[in-house]
Write a protein that holds these residues in place. Structure first.
Motif, short mmCIF file in Angstrom:
data_model
loop_
_atom_site.label_atom_id
_atom_site.label_comp_id
_atom_site.label_asym_id
_atom_site.label_seq_id
_atom_site.Cartn_x
_atom_site.Cartn_y
_atom_site.Cartn_z
N UNK A 15 36.80 37.06 33.41
CA UNK A 15 37.52 37.86 34.40
C UNK A 15 37.69 39.30 33.91
N UNK A 16 37.93 39.47 32.61
CA UNK A 16 38.12 40.81 32.07
C UNK A 16 36.83 41.39 31.50
N UNK A 17 35.70 40.79 31.89
CA UNK A 17 34.43 41.24 31.35
C UNK A 17 33.77 42.31 32.19
N UNK A 18 32.48 42.39 32.06
CA UNK A 18 31.70 43.41 32.75
C UNK A 18 30.63 43.95 31.82
N UNK A 19 29.73 44.74 32.34
CA UNK A 19 28.64 45.25 31.52
C UNK A 19 29.14 46.15 30.38
N UNK A 20 30.07 47.04 30.69
CA UNK A 20 30.53 47.99 29.66
C UNK A 20 31.26 47.28 28.51
N UNK A 21 32.24 46.39 28.79
CA UNK A 21 32.89 45.68 27.68
C UNK A 21 31.91 44.84 26.86
N UNK A 22 30.99 44.17 27.54
CA UNK A 22 30.02 43.34 26.83
C UNK A 22 29.17 44.18 25.89
N UNK A 23 28.71 45.32 26.37
CA UNK A 23 27.86 46.18 25.55
C UNK A 23 28.64 46.72 24.34
N UNK A 24 29.88 47.09 24.57
CA UNK A 24 30.69 47.62 23.48
C UNK A 24 30.95 46.57 22.40
N UNK A 25 31.25 45.33 22.85
CA UNK A 25 31.55 44.27 21.90
C UNK A 25 30.32 43.83 21.11
N UNK A 26 29.17 43.96 21.70
CA UNK A 26 27.94 43.58 21.01
C UNK A 26 27.37 44.74 20.19
N UNK A 27 27.98 45.92 20.30
CA UNK A 27 27.55 47.10 19.54
C UNK A 27 26.07 47.41 19.78
N UNK A 28 25.70 47.45 21.04
CA UNK A 28 24.30 47.70 21.39
C UNK A 28 24.18 48.99 22.18
N UNK A 29 23.01 49.60 22.06
CA UNK A 29 22.70 50.74 22.92
C UNK A 29 22.52 50.22 24.34
N UNK A 30 22.55 51.12 25.29
CA UNK A 30 22.40 50.71 26.69
C UNK A 30 21.08 49.97 26.92
N UNK A 31 19.98 50.53 26.42
CA UNK A 31 18.67 49.91 26.65
C UNK A 31 18.57 48.55 25.97
N UNK A 32 19.10 48.46 24.74
CA UNK A 32 19.05 47.18 24.03
C UNK A 32 19.90 46.13 24.73
N UNK A 33 21.07 46.52 25.23
CA UNK A 33 21.93 45.56 25.92
C UNK A 33 21.25 45.00 27.16
N UNK A 34 20.65 45.89 27.96
CA UNK A 34 20.05 45.41 29.20
C UNK A 34 18.80 44.57 28.94
N UNK A 35 18.10 44.83 27.84
CA UNK A 35 16.98 43.95 27.49
C UNK A 35 17.50 42.56 27.14
N UNK A 36 18.60 42.49 26.37
CA UNK A 36 19.18 41.20 26.02
C UNK A 36 19.69 40.48 27.28
N UNK A 37 20.33 41.23 28.17
CA UNK A 37 20.86 40.62 29.39
C UNK A 37 19.73 40.08 30.27
N UNK A 38 18.62 40.81 30.33
CA UNK A 38 17.47 40.35 31.09
C UNK A 38 16.93 39.04 30.49
N UNK A 39 16.82 38.98 29.17
CA UNK A 39 16.34 37.76 28.51
C UNK A 39 17.30 36.60 28.77
N UNK A 40 18.59 36.88 28.75
CA UNK A 40 19.58 35.82 28.98
C UNK A 40 19.48 35.28 30.40
N UNK A 41 19.33 36.16 31.39
CA UNK A 41 19.20 35.70 32.78
C UNK A 41 17.94 34.86 32.96
N UNK A 42 16.84 35.32 32.34
CA UNK A 42 15.61 34.57 32.48
C UNK A 42 15.73 33.20 31.80
N UNK A 43 16.42 33.14 30.66
CA UNK A 43 16.62 31.86 29.98
C UNK A 43 17.41 30.90 30.88
N UNK A 44 18.45 31.43 31.53
CA UNK A 44 19.23 30.60 32.44
C UNK A 44 18.38 30.10 33.60
#
Length: 642
Positions: free
Chosen positions: A608-637
């Motif tokens: 509920x308190x999540x979102x793209x910005x908090x997730x990226x900050x907590x994972x300490x990733x650059x914007x491009x790296x975060x979205x690549x990981x998120x894309x891989x995660x969606x495809x895995x699902x």
């Protein structure tokens, strides 16, 4: 000395000189007015119309310059500043009623309510030796052709610039990079306004020319400026949600609005769109100006990508269903939702080419560039003379033929073509494979006037393919066979799944023939285009028998009860959320990589308190790296649901 440095040149003179230097094309239109002024044609009233940004006002300025250079007096009026009063109008027209003069009335649409009075006053006041040019966005109605006026009135529909003229305009604006010019010409659709805005914006910021992302236009500032120039203040009177849908969908009607905006302002929203001067009415439907549509779409995609994806997918689902059950031609509107510019289908008409049927003289044009004694030419003649309904011609804007192709189905294939080497082997292959009745065949393709570059080739293919579907030569068949002469990169055909059948390679009088086939899937080309949209918007490929796409859709709307009720997973919103959580738990293992992917997905969508910005900050990733990981995660699902 350059005009801007001459001491006696005023600012207005400088603007006129630069305007003249940058004006390109429109030779036919300028010649028509010049001939009317010279008395060599009977036309006395020229009604110029076309969409915003197509160059109507620029043409009028060029016509005025031509007339002044020819020694004629020129009077200019503007419908926006004329008082809508018969006496005031008469006084304005009387002041312009010189013999052998040119009167230009721009923005004539502003006087639409008084068009009968305007017509009658012009007829009464203007000398027969004068020429009147009326300019507006809307085509003239019968008012301008009644009472014998059709003998002196000529209608000029102004079209976008052709490919060569568009390139010349960019050159005069200081843009010389061939690759950039090609992209801008394709994006602009030949609109002079779009080309000028893009070039000027890049020059002002001195950052080089903007590179357009696929199908969405160019730099965001350019899109915003273009929307303002085309739409002006009247866009503020349209419900923002309705305007977003009109930017996504190429054509809007009540059913499209209801599908994209459940519970939204359907009737009122449609009326608002119809009232826009930048919208074209298509019966009960309405379409925004192509460039305005592109600008609205680009703004939405950049400022609210999740909402953009939602509207695209809702619109795509709706159009897919209607195309399959009601009208297959809606495929072209569905194809407009694809962002990949290589897709060889298009809802919008071409700027350099248009489709047509075979006509007298077309075979002569082929014979001028190909050997008319060749065996294939005789077979082509048979198609043109005995089955012309199967022949599709693509013509240049001036009407000369550029290419042709024959499109056949088992039902339309004449008995005399059974042995034709261009099509018979493909038909036999389909019959042996047991899917003859589900196939169409494109063959006997001939290039008459080769395109000058890859951009013109892409437009030629889009125009031809789209016309084949619009004319019903291609419908919703599952299999498509394409036979071409000579090996080449298949390019756009690859996007539609075409692959060569090596066993069908053959020779004919020195020509090498290659046949490609595509299995579009159970829903034919309509289903394949929809699958492309799914992959672009949801980040996952559509897999038969899989709930992957449905899971990703529910994931994106995890906290939206209304959206979850509309999704294809059975159950109330809490039950759907439970299904998604269980699928996420099952999709990822205990390894460190899986843990990162799972955390990206859960924090971005489920918490509920999540979102793209908090997730990226907590994972300490650059914007491009975060979205690549998120894309891989969606495809895995999605893959886990197969």
């Amino acid at each position: 000395m350059p005009p801007e440095l001459e001491v006696n040149v005023s600012l207005g003179d400088l603007a006129q000189q630069l305007d003249a230097q940058r004006f390109v094309g429109r030779h036919t239109e300028r010649a028509l007015v010049a001939e009317a002024l010279a008395g060599s044609r009977s036309s006395r009233l020229v009604y110029v119309h076309g969409p915003g940004g197509v160059g109507k006002s620029a043409l009028c300025r060029a016509v005025a310059r031509d007339a002044e250079l020819g020694g004629y007096r020129v009077h200019r009026l503007d419908g926006r500043t004329l008082t809508p009063d018969p006496d005031e109008l008469r006084a304005a027209f009387v002041a312009a009623a010189d013999h052998s003069a040119l009167l230009i009335i721009d923005e004539i649409d502003q006087l639409a309510a008084m068009r009968v009075a305007v017509r009658d006053l012009l007829v009464q006041v203007m000398p027969a030796s004068s020429v009147v040019v009326l300019v507006g966005r809307c085509a003239p109605d019968r008012t301008w052709f009644d009472a014998g006026l059709d003998q002196v009135v000529v209608e000029l529909r102004l079209r976008p610039l052709g490919h060569a003229d568009a390139l010349e305009l960019l050159c005069r604006l200081g843009v010389h990079d061939a690759a950039v010019c090609g992209r801008l010409v394709r994006w602009s659709g030949g609109s002079p306004l779009a080309l000028i805005v893009a070039a000027q914006s890049a020059e002002e910021r001195r950052l080089g020319m903007p590179v357009p992302p696929p199908a969405l236009g160019v730099d965001g500032d350019v899109e915003a400026l273009l929307a303002d120039r085309l739409g002006g203040g009247e866009l503020s009177g349209v419900d923002p949600d309705v305007l977003d849908v009109a930017g996504v969908a190429s054509v809007v009607d009540a059913r499209v609005l209801a599908a994209a905006l459940p519970g939204g302002p359907v009737r009122g929203g449609l009326a608002q769109l119809r009232d826009l001067s930048t919208a074209e009415r298509l019966g009960a439907r309405v379409s925004l100006h192509r460039l305005l549509r592109s600008a609205v779409r680009a703004r939405l995609a950049s400022t609210d990508p999740d909402r953009y994806r939602t509207l695209v997918m809702r619109t795509a689902e709706h159009l897919r269903h209607r195309a399959l059950t009601e009208d297959h031609r809606l495929l072209l509107e569905l194809a407009d939702l694809v962002e990949d510019p290589e897709l060889p289908l298009s809802f919008d008409p071409g700027t350099s080419y248009f489709p047509d049927r075979v006509r007298a003289g077309d075979l002569d044009a082929v014979a001028r560039v190909h050997d008319p004694t060749a065996g294939w030419f005789g077979r082509l003649r048979r198609w043109c003379e005995d089955a012309p309904e199967s022949v599709l011609i693509v013509r240049h804007a001036d009407g000369t033929p550029a290419s042709l192709v024959v499109l056949s189905t088992p039902a339309s294939l004449p008995g005399w073509a059974a042995g034709f080497i261009e099509v018979a082997p493909a038909v036999d292959h389909a019959a042996r494979a047991g899917h003859l009745d589900e196939s169409f065949f494109a063959h006997t393709s001939v290039v008459i006037d080769p395109p000058v570059d890859s951009d013109e080739l892409a437009e030629m293919m889009q125009v031809g393919n789209s016309a084949g579907f619009a004319r019903g030569l291609v419908r919703s068949q599952r299999y498509g066979y394409l036979t071409a002469v000579g090996r080449r990169e298949w390019g756009a055909a690859d996007l539609l799944g075409y692959r060569e059948l090596p066993e069908l390679r053959r020779s004919d009088d020195g020509r090498e023939l290659f046949t490609l086939r595509s299995d579009f899937g159970p829903d034919g080309l309509i289903g394949m285009v929809f699958a492309i949209i799914q992959e672009e918007q949801l980040g996952v490929a559509s897999v038969a028998g899989s709930r992957g796409v449905e899971l990703i859709d529910a994931l994106r709307h995890f906290h939206d009860d209304d959206a979850l009720r509309r999704c294809r997973i059975d159950g109330d919103p809490d039950e759907v959320r439970a299904v998604v959580r269980a699928a996420v738990d099952a999709a990822f293992g205990d390894g460190p990589t899986d843990a990162v992917l799972r955390q990206a997905l859960v924090r971005a969508y489920l918490d509920v308190d999540g979102g793209h910005a908090p997730a990226r900050a907590e994972l300490h990733m650059s914007r491009s790296s975060f979205y690549r990981h998120l894309q891989r995660a969606r495809q895995r699902l999605a893959d886990s649901a197969r």
